[in-house]
Design a protein around this motif. Sequence first.
Motif, short mmCIF file in Angstrom:
data_model
loop_
_atom_site.label_atom_id
_atom_site.label_comp_id
_atom_site.label_asym_id
_atom_site.label_seq_id
_atom_site.Cartn_x
_atom_site.Cartn_y
_atom_site.Cartn_z
N ARG A 163 0.83 -1.22 0.00
CA ARG A 163 0.00 0.00 0.00
C ARG A 163 0.86 1.27 0.00
O ARG A 163 0.50 2.26 -0.63
CB ARG A 163 -0.95 -0.03 1.19
CG ARG A 163 -2.03 -1.11 1.08
CD ARG A 163 -2.98 -1.10 2.27
NE ARG A 163 -4.01 -2.12 2.16
CZ ARG A 163 -5.13 -2.00 1.47
NH1 ARG A 163 -5.38 -0.87 0.82
NH2 ARG A 163 -6.01 -2.98 1.43
N ILE A 164 1.98 1.24 0.72
CA ILE A 164 2.85 2.43 0.71
C ILE A 164 3.39 2.65 -0.70
O ILE A 164 3.36 3.78 -1.22
CB ILE A 164 4.00 2.27 1.71
CG1 ILE A 164 3.48 2.25 3.14
CG2 ILE A 164 5.01 3.42 1.54
CD1 ILE A 164 4.54 1.96 4.19
N ALA A 165 3.91 1.59 -1.32
CA ALA A 165 4.47 1.72 -2.67
C ALA A 165 3.41 2.20 -3.65
O ALA A 165 3.65 3.12 -4.45
CB ALA A 165 5.06 0.39 -3.12
N ASN A 166 2.23 1.60 -3.60
CA ASN A 166 1.17 2.00 -4.53
C ASN A 166 0.66 3.40 -4.23
O ASN A 166 0.35 4.18 -5.14
CB ASN A 166 0.01 1.01 -4.46
CG ASN A 166 0.36 -0.33 -5.10
OD1 ASN A 166 1.12 -0.38 -6.06
ND2 ASN A 166 -0.20 -1.41 -4.58
N GLY A 167 0.58 3.74 -2.93
CA GLY A 167 0.13 5.08 -2.56
C GLY A 167 1.07 6.16 -3.06
O GLY A 167 0.64 7.20 -3.56
N SER A 175 -4.06 1.12 -3.09
CA SER A 175 -4.29 -0.22 -3.63
C SER A 175 -3.41 -1.24 -2.92
O SER A 175 -2.26 -0.94 -2.57
CB SER A 175 -3.97 -0.22 -5.13
OG SER A 175 -3.92 -1.54 -5.63
N ASP A 176 -3.96 -2.46 -2.74
CA ASP A 176 -3.15 -3.53 -2.16
C ASP A 176 -2.66 -4.48 -3.25
O ASP A 176 -2.20 -5.59 -2.95
CB ASP A 176 -3.93 -4.29 -1.09
CG ASP A 176 -5.13 -5.04 -1.67
OD1 ASP A 176 -5.45 -4.83 -2.86
OD2 ASP A 176 -5.75 -5.83 -0.93
N LEU A 184 10.56 0.53 -2.42
CA LEU A 184 9.78 -0.31 -3.33
C LEU A 184 9.03 0.53 -4.36
O LEU A 184 8.67 0.03 -5.43
CB LEU A 184 8.81 -1.17 -2.54
CG LEU A 184 9.44 -2.26 -1.66
CD1 LEU A 184 8.37 -2.96 -0.84
CD2 LEU A 184 10.21 -3.26 -2.50
N ALA A 185 8.80 1.81 -4.06
CA ALA A 185 8.13 2.70 -5.00
C ALA A 185 9.10 3.31 -6.00
O ALA A 185 8.69 4.13 -6.84
CB ALA A 185 7.40 3.80 -4.24
N GLY A 186 10.37 2.93 -5.91
CA GLY A 186 11.36 3.53 -6.80
C GLY A 186 11.59 4.99 -6.49
O GLY A 186 11.88 5.80 -7.37
N ALA A 187 11.46 5.33 -5.20
CA ALA A 187 11.66 6.71 -4.76
C ALA A 187 12.91 6.80 -3.90
O ALA A 187 13.51 5.80 -3.53
CB ALA A 187 10.44 7.21 -4.00
N TRP A 232 -4.62 6.75 5.00
CA TRP A 232 -3.88 6.84 3.74
C TRP A 232 -3.60 5.45 3.19
O TRP A 232 -3.75 5.20 1.99
CB TRP A 232 -2.58 7.62 3.97
CG TRP A 232 -1.82 7.92 2.71
CD1 TRP A 232 -2.11 8.89 1.79
CD2 TRP A 232 -0.66 7.25 2.23
NE1 TRP A 232 -1.18 8.88 0.77
CE2 TRP A 232 -0.28 7.87 1.02
CE3 TRP A 232 0.11 6.19 2.71
CZ2 TRP A 232 0.83 7.47 0.28
CZ3 TRP A 232 1.21 5.78 1.97
CH2 TRP A 232 1.57 6.41 0.77
N LEU A 233 -3.20 4.52 4.08
CA LEU A 233 -2.95 3.15 3.63
C LEU A 233 -4.24 2.51 3.13
O LEU A 233 -4.24 1.78 2.12
CB LEU A 233 -2.37 2.32 4.78
CG LEU A 233 -0.94 2.65 5.24
CD1 LEU A 233 -0.56 1.74 6.40
CD2 LEU A 233 0.05 2.48 4.10
N GLY A 234 -5.34 2.77 3.84
CA GLY A 234 -6.61 2.17 3.46
C GLY A 234 -7.09 2.62 2.11
O GLY A 234 -7.81 1.87 1.41
N ALA A 235 -6.71 3.82 1.70
CA ALA A 235 -7.14 4.35 0.40
C ALA A 235 -6.24 3.88 -0.74
O ALA A 235 -6.60 4.04 -1.92
CB ALA A 235 -7.16 5.87 0.45
#
Length: 515
Positions: free
Chosen positions: A35-39, A146-147, A70-73, A141-144
């Motif tokens: 969720r963090i990476a997708n967020g 994508s998983d 993991l988000a490439g950041a 924020w995590l809940g919004a």
Amino acid sequence: MTFASRDAEDGGAQSALRCDDTEVTWEEADAVLRRIANGLNALDLGALRRVAVFGGNSTEAVLAYGGITLAGASAVPVNFHLTADEAAYIFEDSGASVAFVDANTLDRGRAAAAASGVSTIVVWGDAGESADPAVHRWDDWLGAASDAQPRTDLAPLPSLVYTSGTTGRPKGTELPPTAFAGGADIAEHLDRLRENSLVKQGRHLVVGPLYHSGPLVGTRLFLAGVPVTVLAKFDPESVLEAIERDRIGSSIMVPTHFQRILALPEDVRAKYDLDSLRFVQQVGAKCPTDVKAAIIDWWGPVVWESYGASEVGTVCRISAGEWLEHRGSVGRPVSPFEAMVVDADGKPVPAGVTGRLYFRDATGRGVVYHNASNADAHLEPGLFTLGEIGYQDADGYVYITDRFSDMVVSGGVNIYPAESEQVLATHAGVVEVACIGIPDEQMGEQLLALVVRRGPSVTENDILDYCRERLSHYKCPRSVEFVETLHRSAVGKINKRALRAPYWDRDDESAPAGR
């Protein structure tokens, strides 16, 4: 596939991450990291893809660092002691567009974000409700987000850490190639992280604050599938308790940690089983000789020392066995570095002769700063100094005897006196001021302000309070001495080495590096 899902298939219920009473399994970690990476990838992170982390040690902080990778950041660790203005400088200089904060740093983080253009703040902990549309609670924020499985085709980016280096204002430096695993994409990056020699040592203990380069290693080991225990705050007995309870295999500490652990009563030290320890790396500053000998005598050959800096990584390394044969050394240079000692004219000196200590990076990279000129740009490519004086023995081992830069190392933390001097110079009761490092039994060094005052009505508390209102407390002097003069030279320069000299016993073998 995120890193944790591989572990979750076989042991998803096993402990992946622990901080105080909070524990996270591999399965839970995998869900949060997705969720963090997708967020983050749903946001506009800008060209530099910088994401700041401005909060204390916690499971959330480790997960934030992992999700950023993991988000490439590019993660930007921010010292949680900083004022809003100090944090704003780092937010803006780094180009961060998102900041993770905790309840304790939220107010400062929000002010820093407003001043620097950071558009999204994610806060964990008991922060209460906020009407600010830029502020998002961690769970919400995590809940919004994508998983789904995050994309892994993005290129990995190194963290951008801020250090005083050899000048007063903090400068950002990306993790050097010696510390950054690299890789063509996130999947290859994770594979490379698993090649770290610490991975095979077992569960890792994070003792220091995660905004420092040493403790930050724990976040990379976590991504490599190593279970991690994080101390929210350093406490000497808590270290021993965690080692026994969690069967810790590796950790990274600074000399002050050793000193405070050794200071525990003998009966307290004897209570804990430390047999699981396989590798403890000492960083941050040269360790006093008596402290190093005592910790090796207690913990054995698991103690190693790495000498270097955030800008370049480890430049020298020494094992416990080598150190016992070369007491006081910080080790021999490691590839791609070689050491050289020069005299006042820049000419190399023979083995055993003290001079200015330089290093040459065979790759030609040397020290590189973000948004700042290279402090060693006048030198040949790849040549740099960490500001210290020392010598190399006939076997190639490096010894630190003094410092020719003004930086103070207190508890493994770099403090540049110019920051306090610039603040105190604006005090109406200060004619002139110089800040120097003096011995401190616990911290190695502490900052002392030598002040020429306008009159006796100016007190030590006036000076200290004035500085602490404008700078983070750790950057401020611990004490003040009022003097008649700073003994400037004929051309108006202050000789810091001469000012420091009365406070240091040069025959004391236990004195820390730098004096």
